[in-house]
Scaffold this active site. Structure first.
Site: not given
Length: 372
Positions: A98, A118, A122, A172, A203, A225, A227, A303
């Site tokens: 996507e 991935c 995470c 990644e 990223s 990233s 977090h 999200n």
């Protein structure tokens, strides 16, 4: 070269300038042919050799025999009420990825994937639940930008409507280092897409050795990233942290900034999870962590996706967190959530991935409180 079969055709979409020059030199052609081809493909969006009028008929015929220009196939184009587009793209092996385009008043940002799925699990990311299948080729990475421009140009009428690219989609990118770098070279190349170094952002979750390698070979903006502001929590949210803990990650960020004088700051991405990482103590820890790192902090409202155990922090909690960081002198913004109605927002790029790692079962067990 003349003995190539149809199955062995070279996809010229995936060749950066150096590789394109080598391709034409091997054909016995002058290197300037590479310039012509790059412009036809990436600036003009042409995939038919017959349309390349400044190339001789004999060379065009030879190219048709041994080469092709093939991008991923658009399976679905979803439009959000806020103008966001999400494309489902099918690859040659039937896998899907996507790609998301986010329009704003002064820019258009394309979020590009680098892997099918991935390998980093995470816990708050829907893509991670799909497992990992494979790396994308250069053609499949840059093909997302090629397709987006083809799709958007009739609608908007501006060939350069994509002004920014972020390598923040599925996967990644530093675990697909060579292909990601070659694709970004095409994004930056004046014969390709001519994007500014500050408008191409990679990223990473913190693959420290690859961050150092990237520093030496390519000059693009860096986003991390993060977090979580401490190792204990980040080990839970971003398991890669067990291999490259926060202290090593911050040191790598400083080395990256120091490599080029105009690299002004690193973007720190911080998804806001209710009751997990959004408390005042977390803000204070983050302030201490970033006090000597030139950084911009993006607070990202979580999200939700089906069966996740996390919830989005309340607007009040996000505001309080942002106010604390800003009061401490950190440049902090709250990212506006886009594309919710088409599952196009950050962390929702699940795609259609063959789950070879059986991670979906692993997560289901976690949700049910069952240990491995």
């Amino acid at each position: 070269m003349n003995t190539m079969t149809t199955e062995q055709k070279v996809n010229l979409l995936g060749l950066d300038r150096e590789a394109m020059e080598a391709f034409f030199v091997e054909l016995g052609e002058k290197p300037f042919r590479a310039r012509q081809m790059l412009q036809w493909i990436h600036q003009n969006g042409v995939h038919d050799f017959e349309a390349m009028t400044n190339i001789s008929k004999a060379l065009r015929q030879r190219l048709m025999d041994i080469a092709e220009i093939r991008a991923p196939e658009v399976v679905m184009d979803q439009h959000s009420e806020d103008g966001t587009h999400k494309w489902l793209l099918r690859l040659d092996d039937g896998q899907c990825i996507e790609t998301v385009f986010i329009p704003e008043r002064d820019r258009g940002t394309l979020c590009i994937s680098s892997q099918v799925g991935c390998a980093l699990d995470c816990t708050f990311c829907s893509t991670a639940r799909q497992g990992f299948n494979r790396n994308l080729s250069v053609a499949e990475i840059i093909g997302q930008l090629w397709v987006a421009r083809q799709q958007l140009q009739p609608e908007i009428g501006k060939s350069r409507i994509v002004t920014n690219v972020v390598m923040m989609g599925m996967g990644e990118p530093l675990l697909n280092f060579d292909n990601a770098v070659s694709a970004m070279k095409l994004m930056l190349d004046d014969l390709g897409y001519g994007l500014s170094k500050r408008r191409v952002t990679l990223s990473t979750s913190g693959v420290v050795p690859a961050m150092d390698r990237l520093r030496d070979v390519l000059d693009v903006a860096l986003a991390v990233s993060l977090h979580a502001p401490n190792d204990e929590l980040r080990n839970e949210l971003v398991p890669l942290n067990r291999k490259y803990p926060i202290a090593e990650l911050m040191a790598a960020c400083k080395r990256y900034l120091g490599a080029q004088s105009h690299r002004m700051r690193v973007t720190i991405e911080y998804v806001m999870l209710e009751g997990v990482n959004d408390q005042p103590e977390h803000a204070r820890q983050l302030i201490r962590l970033l006090q000597d790192l030139p950084a911009k902090v993006n607070l990202i409202p979580f999200n939700p996706f089906p069966e996740t155990r996390y919830k989005r922090s309340s607007p009040q909690a996000i505001q309080r967190f942002r106010d604390m960081l800003q009061a401490a002198g950190l440049n902090t913004i709250t990212r506006k959530t886009r594309g919710d109605d088409i599952d196009a927002a950050c962390g929702q790029l699940a795609g259609k991935v063959v789950d070879r790692s059986r991670r979906e079962l692993h997560f289901a067990r976690i949700e049910q409180g069952v240990s491995r």
